[in-house]
Write an enzyme that holds these catalytic residues in place. Structure first.
Site, PDB file in Angstrom:
ATOM      1  N   THR A  70       0.827  -1.214   0.000  1.00 55.75           N
ATOM      2  CA  THR A  70       0.000   0.000   0.000  1.00 55.75           C
ATOM      3  C   THR A  70       0.857   1.257   0.000  1.00 55.75           C
ATOM      4  OG1 THR A  70      -1.757  -1.186   1.144  1.00 55.75           O
ATOM      5  CG2 THR A  70      -1.826   1.211   1.263  1.00 55.75           C
ATOM      6  N   HIS A 206       5.391  -9.334   2.805  1.00 52.84           N
ATOM      7  CA  HIS A 206       4.631 -10.414   3.455  1.00 52.84           C
ATOM      8  C   HIS A 206       3.976 -11.366   2.464  1.00 52.84           C
ATOM      9  CE1 HIS A 206       0.370  -8.773   3.230  1.00 52.84           C
ATOM     10  NE2 HIS A 206       1.083  -7.738   2.828  1.00 52.84           N
ATOM     11  N   CYS A 330      -7.763  -7.287   1.814  1.00 49.96           N
ATOM     12  CA  CYS A 330      -8.071  -5.963   2.324  1.00 49.96           C
ATOM     13  C   CYS A 330      -9.573  -5.734   2.385  1.00 49.96           C
ATOM     14  CB  CYS A 330      -7.403  -4.906   1.455  1.00 49.96           C
ATOM     15  SG  CYS A 330      -5.673  -5.291   1.146  1.00 49.96           S
TER      16      CYS A 330
HETATM   17  C1  LIG Z   1      -1.981  -6.803  -5.853  1.00 48.60           C
HETATM   18  C2  LIG Z   1      -1.899  -6.159  -4.508  1.00 48.60           C
HETATM   19  N1  LIG Z   1      -1.520  -4.884  -4.424  1.00 48.60           N
HETATM   20  C3  LIG Z   1      -1.399  -4.260  -3.231  1.00 48.60           C
HETATM   21  C4  LIG Z   1      -1.666  -4.905  -2.057  1.00 48.60           C
HETATM   22  C5  LIG Z   1      -1.502  -4.183  -0.750  1.00 48.60           C
HETATM   23  O1  LIG Z   1      -0.331  -4.641  -0.134  1.00 48.60           O
HETATM   24  P1  LIG Z   1      -0.096  -4.500   1.454  1.00 48.60           P
HETATM   25  O2  LIG Z   1      -1.139  -5.324   2.110  1.00 48.60           O
HETATM   26  O3  LIG Z   1       1.292  -5.017   1.664  1.00 48.60           O
HETATM   27  O4  LIG Z   1      -0.192  -3.071   1.797  1.00 48.60           O
HETATM   28  C6  LIG Z   1      -2.078  -6.245  -2.085  1.00 48.60           C
HETATM   29  C7  LIG Z   1      -2.433  -6.970  -0.836  1.00 48.60           C
HETATM   30  O5  LIG Z   1      -3.278  -7.851  -0.831  1.00 48.60           O
HETATM   31  C8  LIG Z   1      -2.184  -6.896  -3.351  1.00 48.60           C
HETATM   32  O6  LIG Z   1      -2.571  -8.180  -3.454  1.00 48.60           O
END
Ligand SMILES: Cc1ncc(COP(=O)(O)O)c(C=O)c1O
Length: 384
Positions: A70, A206, A330
């Site tokens: 993010t 992660h 998310c």
């Molecule tokens: C394709 C994609 N982009 C961005 C994100 C966001 O990443 P983070 O959870 O590390 O902030 C995710 C998380 O599921 C994702 O799958």
């Protein structure tokens, strides 16, 4: 026994990454301090940067460590938008991007950006011709390398070349693709001129066995990009703040391990995934696989169960010891229809009737067996 089939949401910590994190946590110094302790931290940080850069095919100076996907995406999109030329006002946004992207672009739209949507096809693939057509005069473009919900792998090289040809800076969200598909930033960028074509690529630790809270944004040397955070001059002034040396060390190890085993693991996971998909389709004849049947992430099985309630399926599988998802982690817990499935031309009912099972490093035949035992009853109960 629990069966974890939600590797797309997050992955178990790799022992090698944990060891690297613990060893680095013993170093007390701030990597910006000039004393010996600080310099020891600095050496490990820069060594980690070099190792991460070697894996993703960029120069060490192009690695900006962040807190995850993010933050990387926000830094890229806000930063590229903030450094745009005065006349460029559009952001090219495919329809099935992750919320970290769509919500950032929505925020920029409230600040004056004009959003140019690009459709995906029935398999969730970004239409490369429509993408190219939308680029003319745009300030920024963004695209997923692989769709995190349905697993379809996009033609990142074609998207990158069209951005280069149009002279538009492109950000790639490689969060779900990293560790599963080849990602060589330099090759994907090609010979784009300064500041155009592929200039930024997001990765989250992660998703590949590094700790949550680690990640990186590859930022081309020539990118014109404004910082999101202000403060110190760390990381080319692009990401102010004391640097997380243990996080960087763990991320570098996870990247190296994931890349070293990528081909072998892709073959193993694709075989497990295919047995899972075939078994589910045989056990539940009304079910359908969504996403590209061939060109998909090796660990992704995304299934539609017409008439079933996705949230109920999750609950029933959880009761049977199986961790799954309906889509983006998310959004988990929020009973919204998947915007990805809607963008693929499916109904709202279908977009509420999907299940995403994702395999990873710790997945075994026993995990597949457990799903095949539990799924018929779970689907029939979730359909009442
Ligand atoms: C394709 C994609 N982009 C961005 C994100 C966001 O990443 P983070 O959870 O590390 O902030 C995710 C998380 O599921 C994702 O799958």
């Amino acid at each position: 026994m629990r069966h974890y089939l939600d590797h797309a949401a997050t992955t178990p910590l790799r022992p090698g990454a944990r060891d690297a994190w613990l060893a680095a946590s013993e170093i007390v110094g701030n990597a910006s301090s000039t004393h010996g302790a600080g310099q020891a931290a600095r050496r490990l940080l820069e060594d980690s940067r070099e190792r991460a850069a070697a894996v993703v095919g960029c120069d060490p100076i192009e690695v900006v460590f962040t807190s995850g996907g993010t933050e990387s995406i926000n830094t890229a999109l806000r930063g590229l938008w903030g450094a745009r030329t005065a006349e460029a006002a559009a952001i090219v946004l495919p329809d099935a991007e992750h919320h970290a992207t769509t919500d950032t672009v929505a925020a920029l739209a409230r600040e004056g950006a004009v959003v140019r949507p690009v459709p995906v096809d029935a398999l969730g693939r970004i239409d490369t011709a429509m993408f190219a057509a939308a680029l003319d005069g745009a300030a920024v473009a963004t695209a997923l390398v692989a769709n995190n919900e349905v697993g379809t792998v996009n033609d990142a090289r074609a998207l990158s070349l069209s951005a280069a040809a149009a002279g538009v800076p492109l950000h790639l969200d490689a969060v779900s693709a990293c560790g599963h598909v080849p990602l060589v930033f330099r090759d994907l960028r090609g010979d784009a001129s300064a500041g155009t074509g592929l200039v930024a690529m997001s990765i989250a630790g992660h998703k590949i066995g590094a700790p949550v809270g680690t990640g990186m944004l590859v930022v081309s040397r020539s990118a014109r990009i404004a910082p999101l955070l202000h403060g110190g001059s760390q990381q080319r002034g692009l990401r102010a703040g004391t640097q997380d040396v243990p996080g960087a060390a763990a991320l570098a190890v996870a990247l190296e391990e994931a890349e070293a085993e990528r081909e072998r693991e892709s073959t193993r996971l694709a075989a497990l995934r295919d047995r899972l998909i075939a078994g589910v389709l045989a056990a539940v004849p009304s079910a359908a696989l969504l996403g590209d049947p061939l060109d998909r992430l090796p660990g992704n099985a995304h299934l539609l169960f017409p008439g079933a309630v996705g949230e109920s399926l999750l609950f029933l599988l959880d009761m049977a010891g199986i961790s799954a998802s309906t889509g983006s982690a998310c959004q988990a817990g929020v009973a919204e229809p998947s915007h990805v499935v809607l963008a693929m031309g499916r109904s709202e009912q279908d977009a509420r009737s999907v299940l995403r099972l994702t395999l990873g490093a710790t997945s075994t035949e026993a995990d597949v067996d457990a799903v095949l035992v539990a799924i018929p009853d779970a689907v029939s109960r979730a359909s009442r």
